[in-house]
Design a protein around this motif. Structure first.
Motif, PDB file in Angstrom:
ATOM      1  N   GLY A 178       0.832  -1.198   0.000  1.00 52.27           N
ATOM      2  CA  GLY A 178       0.000   0.000   0.000  1.00 52.27           C
ATOM      3  C   GLY A 178       0.863   1.243   0.000  1.00 52.27           C
ATOM      4  O   GLY A 178       2.102   1.157   0.049  1.00 52.27           O
ATOM      5  N   SER A 179       0.213   2.375  -0.081  1.00 53.22           N
ATOM      6  CA  SER A 179       0.926   3.653  -0.080  1.00 53.22           C
ATOM      7  C   SER A 179      -0.116   4.709   0.212  1.00 53.22           C
ATOM      8  O   SER A 179      -1.309   4.482   0.035  1.00 53.22           O
ATOM      9  CB  SER A 179       1.569   3.906  -1.450  1.00 53.22           C
ATOM     10  OG  SER A 179       0.573   3.871  -2.459  1.00 53.22           O
ATOM     11  N   PHE A 180       0.349   5.846   0.672  1.00 51.67           N
ATOM     12  CA  PHE A 180      -0.598   6.897   1.035  1.00 51.67           C
ATOM     13  C   PHE A 180       0.058   8.248   0.831  1.00 51.67           C
ATOM     14  O   PHE A 180       1.144   8.499   1.351  1.00 51.67           O
ATOM     15  CB  PHE A 180      -1.016   6.714   2.499  1.00 51.67           C
ATOM     16  CG  PHE A 180      -2.104   7.657   2.961  1.00 51.67           C
ATOM     17  CD1 PHE A 180      -3.206   7.923   2.150  1.00 51.67           C
ATOM     18  CD2 PHE A 180      -2.030   8.265   4.207  1.00 51.67           C
ATOM     19  CE1 PHE A 180      -4.221   8.778   2.574  1.00 51.67           C
ATOM     20  CE2 PHE A 180      -3.037   9.124   4.639  1.00 51.67           C
ATOM     21  CZ  PHE A 180      -4.125   9.377   3.820  1.00 51.67           C
ATOM     22  N   GLY A 181      -0.590   9.076   0.013  1.00 50.68           N
ATOM     23  CA  GLY A 181      -0.120  10.444  -0.158  1.00 50.68           C
ATOM     24  C   GLY A 181       1.151  10.580  -0.974  1.00 50.68           C
ATOM     25  O   GLY A 181       1.830  11.592  -0.882  1.00 50.68           O
ATOM     26  N   ARG A 182       1.486   9.552  -1.805  1.00 49.62           N
ATOM     27  CA  ARG A 182       2.690   9.688  -2.633  1.00 49.62           C
ATOM     28  C   ARG A 182       2.510  10.805  -3.658  1.00 49.62           C
ATOM     29  O   ARG A 182       3.450  11.407  -4.100  1.00 49.62           O
ATOM     30  CB  ARG A 182       2.979   8.371  -3.370  1.00 49.62           C
ATOM     31  CG  ARG A 182       3.749   7.353  -2.540  1.00 49.62           C
ATOM     32  CD  ARG A 182       4.053   6.138  -3.377  1.00 49.62           C
ATOM     33  NE  ARG A 182       2.823   5.573  -3.920  1.00 49.62           N
ATOM     34  CZ  ARG A 182       2.775   4.663  -4.887  1.00 49.62           C
ATOM     35  NH1 ARG A 182       3.885   4.233  -5.445  1.00 49.62           N
ATOM     36  NH2 ARG A 182       1.619   4.184  -5.310  1.00 49.62           N
ATOM     37  N   TRP A 183       1.275  10.994  -4.115  1.00 50.86           N
ATOM     38  CA  TRP A 183       0.975  12.161  -4.937  1.00 50.86           C
ATOM     39  C   TRP A 183      -0.409  12.653  -4.581  1.00 50.86           C
ATOM     40  O   TRP A 183      -1.126  12.005  -3.820  1.00 50.86           O
ATOM     41  CB  TRP A 183       1.099  11.869  -6.432  1.00 50.86           C
ATOM     42  CG  TRP A 183       0.191  10.799  -6.956  1.00 50.86           C
ATOM     43  CD1 TRP A 183      -1.112  10.930  -7.312  1.00 50.86           C
ATOM     44  CD2 TRP A 183       0.527   9.427  -7.201  1.00 50.86           C
ATOM     45  NE1 TRP A 183      -1.618   9.726  -7.746  1.00 50.86           N
ATOM     46  CE2 TRP A 183      -0.629   8.787  -7.698  1.00 50.86           C
ATOM     47  CE3 TRP A 183       1.705   8.666  -7.044  1.00 50.86           C
ATOM     48  CZ2 TRP A 183      -0.656   7.424  -8.037  1.00 50.86           C
ATOM     49  CZ3 TRP A 183       1.665   7.314  -7.385  1.00 50.86           C
ATOM     50  CH2 TRP A 183       0.502   6.716  -7.876  1.00 50.86           C
ATOM     51  N   ARG A 184      -0.755  13.802  -5.112  1.00 50.88           N
ATOM     52  CA  ARG A 184      -2.040  14.406  -4.761  1.00 50.88           C
ATOM     53  C   ARG A 184      -2.788  14.772  -6.030  1.00 50.88           C
ATOM     54  O   ARG A 184      -2.182  14.959  -7.078  1.00 50.88           O
ATOM     55  CB  ARG A 184      -1.807  15.635  -3.889  1.00 50.88           C
ATOM     56  CG  ARG A 184      -1.183  15.218  -2.558  1.00 50.88           C
ATOM     57  CD  ARG A 184      -1.255  16.280  -1.495  1.00 50.88           C
ATOM     58  NE  ARG A 184      -1.255  15.620  -0.208  1.00 50.88           N
ATOM     59  CZ  ARG A 184      -2.299  15.530   0.598  1.00 50.88           C
ATOM     60  NH1 ARG A 184      -3.445  16.090   0.280  1.00 50.88           N
ATOM     61  NH2 ARG A 184      -2.220  14.885   1.747  1.00 50.88           N
ATOM     62  N   SER A 185      -4.073  14.883  -5.926  1.00 54.26           N
ATOM     63  CA  SER A 185      -4.856  15.207  -7.114  1.00 54.26           C
ATOM     64  C   SER A 185      -4.558  16.646  -7.504  1.00 54.26           C
ATOM     65  O   SER A 185      -4.234  17.485  -6.668  1.00 54.26           O
ATOM     66  CB  SER A 185      -6.343  14.989  -6.854  1.00 54.26           C
ATOM     67  OG  SER A 185      -6.849  15.978  -5.991  1.00 54.26           O
ATOM     68  N   ARG A 186      -4.683  16.898  -8.799  1.00 51.91           N
ATOM     69  CA  ARG A 186      -4.277  18.176  -9.375  1.00 51.91           C
ATOM     70  C   ARG A 186      -5.167  19.313  -8.883  1.00 51.91           C
ATOM     71  O   ARG A 186      -4.693  20.361  -8.475  1.00 51.91           O
ATOM     72  CB  ARG A 186      -4.384  18.024 -10.900  1.00 51.91           C
ATOM     73  CG  ARG A 186      -3.992  19.184 -11.748  1.00 51.91           C
ATOM     74  CD  ARG A 186      -4.133  18.780 -13.213  1.00 51.91           C
ATOM     75  NE  ARG A 186      -5.511  18.444 -13.547  1.00 51.91           N
ATOM     76  CZ  ARG A 186      -6.295  19.180 -14.329  1.00 51.91           C
ATOM     77  NH1 ARG A 186      -5.834  20.269 -14.874  1.00 51.91           N
ATOM     78  NH2 ARG A 186      -7.533  18.813 -14.573  1.00 51.91           N
ATOM     79  N   VAL A 187      -6.487  19.105  -8.903  1.00 47.11           N
ATOM     80  CA  VAL A 187      -7.400  20.207  -8.633  1.00 47.11           C
ATOM     81  C   VAL A 187      -7.609  20.434  -7.131  1.00 47.11           C
ATOM     82  O   VAL A 187      -7.500  21.553  -6.646  1.00 47.11           O
ATOM     83  CB  VAL A 187      -8.755  19.975  -9.343  1.00 47.11           C
ATOM     84  CG1 VAL A 187      -9.719  21.129  -9.059  1.00 47.11           C
ATOM     85  CG2 VAL A 187      -8.551  19.801 -10.843  1.00 47.11           C
ATOM     86  N   PHE A 189      -4.146   6.905  -2.517  1.00 45.71           N
ATOM     87  CA  PHE A 189      -4.019   5.740  -1.634  1.00 45.71           C
ATOM     88  C   PHE A 189      -3.892   4.490  -2.502  1.00 45.71           C
ATOM     89  O   PHE A 189      -4.709   4.270  -3.391  1.00 45.71           O
ATOM     90  CB  PHE A 189      -5.229   5.588  -0.695  1.00 45.71           C
ATOM     91  CG  PHE A 189      -5.150   4.319   0.122  1.00 45.71           C
ATOM     92  CD1 PHE A 189      -4.269   4.238   1.190  1.00 45.71           C
ATOM     93  CD2 PHE A 189      -5.888   3.197  -0.214  1.00 45.71           C
ATOM     94  CE1 PHE A 189      -4.144   3.051   1.917  1.00 45.71           C
ATOM     95  CE2 PHE A 189      -5.772   2.011   0.508  1.00 45.71           C
ATOM     96  CZ  PHE A 189      -4.896   1.943   1.578  1.00 45.71           C
ATOM     97  N   GLY A 190      -2.861   3.703  -2.251  1.00 51.00           N
ATOM     98  CA  GLY A 190      -2.667   2.478  -3.020  1.00 51.00           C
ATOM     99  C   GLY A 190      -2.593   2.735  -4.521  1.00 51.00           C
ATOM    100  O   GLY A 190      -3.028   1.912  -5.315  1.00 51.00           O
ATOM    101  N   GLY A 191      -2.060   3.886  -4.899  1.00 50.99           N
ATOM    102  CA  GLY A 191      -1.908   4.192  -6.322  1.00 50.99           C
ATOM    103  C   GLY A 191      -3.149   4.800  -6.951  1.00 50.99           C
ATOM    104  O   GLY A 191      -3.196   5.023  -8.160  1.00 50.99           O
ATOM    105  N   GLU A 192      -4.175   5.059  -6.134  1.00 43.80           N
ATOM    106  CA  GLU A 192      -5.425   5.596  -6.684  1.00 43.80           C
ATOM    107  C   GLU A 192      -5.780   6.922  -6.028  1.00 43.80           C
ATOM    108  O   GLU A 192      -5.497   7.146  -4.851  1.00 43.80           O
ATOM    109  CB  GLU A 192      -6.576   4.625  -6.397  1.00 43.80           C
ATOM    110  CG  GLU A 192      -6.423   3.294  -7.093  1.00 43.80           C
ATOM    111  CD  GLU A 192      -7.513   2.308  -6.677  1.00 43.80           C
ATOM    112  OE1 GLU A 192      -8.308   2.621  -5.761  1.00 43.80           O
ATOM    113  OE2 GLU A 192      -7.554   1.219  -7.275  1.00 43.80           O
ATOM    114  N   LEU A 193      -6.462   7.753  -6.804  1.00 37.64           N
ATOM    115  CA  LEU A 193      -6.998   9.000  -6.249  1.00 37.64           C
ATOM    116  C   LEU A 193      -8.470   8.797  -5.902  1.00 37.64           C
ATOM    117  O   LEU A 193      -9.133   7.921  -6.458  1.00 37.64           O
ATOM    118  CB  LEU A 193      -6.850  10.121  -7.283  1.00 37.64           C
ATOM    119  CG  LEU A 193      -5.415  10.578  -7.536  1.00 37.64           C
ATOM    120  CD1 LEU A 193      -5.350  11.500  -8.751  1.00 37.64           C
ATOM    121  CD2 LEU A 193      -4.840  11.280  -6.302  1.00 37.64           C
TER     122      LEU A 193
END
Ligand SMILES: Nc1nc2c(c(=O)[nH]1)N[C@H]1C(S)=C(S)[C@@H](COP(=O)(O)OP(=O)(O)OC[C@H]3O[C@@H](n4cnc5c(=O)[nH]c(N)nc54)[C@H](O)[C@@H]3O)O[C@H]1N2
Ligand SMILES: Nc1nc2c(c(=O)[nH]1)N[C@H]1C(S)=C(S)[C@@H](COP(=O)(O)OP(=O)(O)OC[C@H]3O[C@@H](n4cnc5c(=O)[nH]c(N)nc54)[C@H](O)[C@@H]3O)O[C@H]1N2
Ligand code: SF4
Ligand SMILES: [Mo]
Length: 720
Positions: free
Chosen positions: A353-362, A368-372
């Motif tokens: 899993g992963s959390f907050g590795r990137w953030r949505s643009r808008v 979370f887990g590679g998904e927005l």
């Protein structure tokens, strides 16, 4: 002469994994019954099982690829053309606008689809888009987040040991309608009754008096969205009065002293004020959990999809750990699946899993887990600029009906340069597609529950062959995915080795890869100490193989990178002030919206089955008599349900089964949209509750959509 045969398989429609016995005559289903010899379901089935036949035979089920013409009409095309064109266009969008311009939404039925569980992850890796979305963020995300932050792996999801538990607290779940979720257990009713027959006790916290609440020994109405405060208050009380009953987890948890301090403000009085519970009831719940030998807390979707869903699911794990339920017989446990996705052979596993590795643009929302969060899909499509989503693929998903602000999602999908849907229906979502790629029917493919066996109340393994050979020109879901994957690699000029690998995987097919994973598993035939599981062992075991009750496995099963359970991950502590501020705010009095599931329905996609939709209309709004009286409304009236983003109309049912101040509407309706081609569903169209659910409301911690507890107004419909 008529040919007849009996086919055994696992039902793939919900998480209960019921064993079915299907009588087939002249290559037609003539009867579907429960398989009494299935080690998990023991012959149970629900009315939906019969729909497997209807789905298979449904004339509305798409059987060949469709392409939308310039005039908006769909035309049938052949598979090679469809896959070639779709791969070309995905490649084109990614070449022109970057990888992230191609988004993908993966829906719930993929969980029941062996082929897609195997072939989607590598396809997603190749697509390499940050705009990945799924039904997780309108569902169990907070449970997975808690598993990730506390136990070190997103799939270490505890399940209640239903068959041995003696005191069960159920929060925000209605397994008598849903048949259980993150708790695969055919025949939940008998299993719950078993608790009572053993002299045990069931308590339900729910703003609605559900079938489960009616069966329970005790039911309390709770104000929607208040669970985090309540469960934290239970944790505090239990810890203060009876201490931390860590048992075999002693020495394997970190943060207990800090937790004591953090829990300090969460008094039962605060919880009572927020939830509407009596202080004495909260105390009694804590006492029962701490003083029963075999107690467990089970919280599901109602506790997840709310403003404090993140904190609520953390709190549930805390209580189970502190009251001694964690990883203990009769408490909450972990299944030991034949293919363990947590600890699987390479290529098969699901990452930690992963959390907050990137953030949505808008809106700057966390991955979370590679998904927005899917609640931000529409804005990512509609907001111009670098990184805007211009193409979208949906795989077994119906975001127009199943995710918040459906009308905006509708509008967004309509504006896409390219939309591709892998789906068997022309429905509210797929009508926007430029290409619809329909898979074979569920009875035409083999089945093995890669995910649900990890969430079952008993260890079982079962492989089902296809009931029917697919027609010559049919494609399985995984063949569609892998067909696109292979073409996309070729368009990109990927190294020959990568292309050869994907071609080999495609040639192998899901069953051979499953066989490999079974053999390499803890109980696999390559492990000389174990029972030697393999596909050739499962194949003749038509009813499935019983691998026994759940067994304690902690702390051994904690991943090497996180050998201690974390009681106080900083993400949660940082969110506590938000919860406290909310719990202390006194402004109440609005009408709050909740959702319900019906035994004969399955999210948005089983309304095209006559046998399941006939009878009284189910898409009705439930309201307490006091609230109805205050508005001068009566049962049967047509009402307008309005939120700040929109309104829908539907009939009213006045009932004592919802608490005052709460109204309840089922989700998954709204099939009346133009262009839908599902005749039965259209005749029972209903309204989509997600047309009034505001996508702007999220659990700020986890990013899960707030589907329960949004403020609404109800009045007599002006058009009535
Ligand atoms: N028949 C049928 N079965 C299904 C499905 C279906 O649509 N139909 N869907 C499947 C899927 S995808 C899932 S995820 C599972 C879900 O399985 P469950 O979690 O059992 O789902 P629900 O039946 O929706 O139960 C949620 C309960 O939470 C209550 N609730 C709402 N808000 C709150 C709140 O704030 N606090 C508390 N304590 N309770 C609240 C609701 O009144 C409802 O009774 O079901 C699966 N099974
Ligand atoms: N307001 C509100 N909204 C909710 C919920 C709620 O309780 N309240 N529940 C949420 C939950 S828990 C979930 S999981 C989501 C579900 O949300 P989604 O997963 O987006 O939607 P579903 O309604 O399950 O739609 C499934 C789609 O897959 C297609 N399909 C079915 N089987 C197959 C198959 O084998 N292969 C392919 N390719 N396609 C298939 C169907 O035709 C349909 O289009 O909805 C969420 N939305
Ligand atoms: S309970 Fe679920 S798995 Fe069992 S028959 Fe019904 S839909 Fe199928
Ligand atoms: Mo779900």
């Amino acid at each position: 002469m008529a040919s007849s045969r009996t086919h055994y398989r696992t039902c793939s429609l919900c998480e209960a994994m019921c064993g079915l016995r299907i009588e087939i005559e002249d290559e037609r289903v003539v009867e579907i019954r429960g398989d009494a010899d299935d080690p998990l379901s023991h012959g149970h089935l629900c009315p939906k099982a019969l729909a497997l036949q209807d789905l298979h035979e449904d004339p509305d089920r798409l059987r060949r690829p469709l392409r939308r013409r310039a005039d908006g009409e769909f035309e049938e095309i052949d598979w090679e053309t469809a896959l070639d064109e779709v791969a070309d266009r995905i490649h084109d969008i990614q070449s022109r606008h970057g990888r992230d311009a191609m988004g993908i939404y993966v829906g719930n039925p993929n969980v029941h689809n062996l082929g897609n569980l195997i072939y989607l992850p590598p396809f997603l890796r190749t697509l390499r888009s940050k705009n990945r979305y799924s039904a997780t963020s309108v569902d169990q995300l907070p449970a997975m987040l808690a598993a990730y932050l506390m136990f070190g792996h997103q799939l270490l999801l505890p399940v209640p040991d239903l068959d041995r538990c003696d005191a069960l607290l159920i929060i925000g779940a209605n397994p008598l309608a849903s048949n259980g979720s993150i708790m695969s257990a055919g025949d939940v009713r008998s299993r719950l009754k078993g608790i009572q027959a053993r002299g045990g006790h069931i308590t339900v916290l729910d703003p609605r008096r559900t079938a489960t609440a009616k069966l329970a020994d005790e039911h309390h109405f709770v104000r929607p969205g208040s669970d985090a405060v309540t469960i934290l208050a239970i944790a505090k009380l239990g810890l203060e009065r009876w201490g931390a009953r860590l048992g075999h987890m002693e020495g394997h948890v970190e943060g207990l002293e800090k937790l004591r301090l953090e829990l300090d403000p969460f008094t039962p009085e605060l919880a009572a004020a927020a939830s509407g519970l009596e202080v004495a009831s909260i105390e009694a719940m804590a006492e029962r959990l701490w003083t029963s030998e075999r107690a467990a807390v089970y919280a599901r979707v109602g506790a997840c999809v709310q403003r404090f869903g993140g904190l609520a699911m953390w709190a549930v794990n805390l209580v189970n750990l502190l009251c001694g339920a964690f990883d203990r017989e009769g408490g909450v446990m972990f299944a030991d699946p034949a293919v363990d996705l947590v600890d699987a052979p390479r290529g098969f596993g699901v990452g930690k899993g992963s959390f907050g590795r990137w953030r949505s643009r808008v809106r700057n929302l966390p991955e979370f887990g590679g998904e927005l969060p899917v609640a931000c899909l529409a804005e990512e499509i509609m907001t111009p600029g670098d990184g805007q989503v211009r193409g979208l693929m949906t795989v077994a998903g119906n975001p127009v009906l199943s995710t918040p602000d459906g009308r905006r999602v509708d509008e967004a999908l309509n504006s896409l340069e390219l939309m591709v849907s892998v789906d068997m229906y022309l429905n509210a979502t797929t009508r926007h597609a430029h290409y619809i790629l329909p898979p074979s029917s569920p009875l035409e493919r083999s089945h093995y529950d890669l995910v649900l066996n990890a969430l079952a109340v008993r260890n079982v393994a079962k492989w089902s062959p296809p009931a029917f050979d697919p027609p010559e020109d049919a494609r399985h879901d995984w063949e569609i995915i892998q067909g696109l994957h292979r073409r996309l690699l070729a368009r990109r000029g990927a190294p020959l080795s990568a292309r050869a690998r994907e071609a080999a995987l495609e040639k192998a097919g899901p069953d051979r890869l499953l066989d490999l994973a079974l053999r390499m598993g803890r109980q696999g035939s390559l492990n000389p100490l174990r029972k030697g599981l393999s596909l050739s062992r499962l194949r003749p075991a038509q009813h499935g193989v019983d691998l026994g009750p759940l067994r304690p496995c902690m702390p051994k099963r904690l991943p090497a990178h996180q050998p201690q359970v974390q009681l106080c991950p900083p993400h949660y502590l940082e969110d506590l002030p938000r919860l406290l501020a909310d719990a202390r705010a006194s402004a109440r009095g609005e009408l709050l919206l909740i959702n319900r599931r019906d035994l004969r329905s399955n999210n948005s996609w089983m309304h095209n089955v006559e046998g399941l939709v006939k009878g009284p209309e189910r898409c009705v709004l439930e309201m307490h008599p006091e609230d109805a009286k205050a508005r001068g409304l009566e049962s049967g009236a047509r009402v307008e349900l309005r939120s700040k983003i929109g309104a829908i109309e539907l009939p009213l049912r006045v009932t004592l089964d919802v608490m005052p101040g709460v109204v309840c509407v089922p989700h998954g309706y709204g099939h009346g949209r133009e262009g839908v081609r599902m005749q039965v569903a259209q005749a029972h169209a209903g309204a989509s509750v997600n047309d009034v659910v505001d996508a702007g409301q999220l659990d700020e911690l986890s990013g899960v959509a707030v589907l329960t507890g949004q403020a609404v107004e109800v009045r007599a419909s002006a058009s009535a």
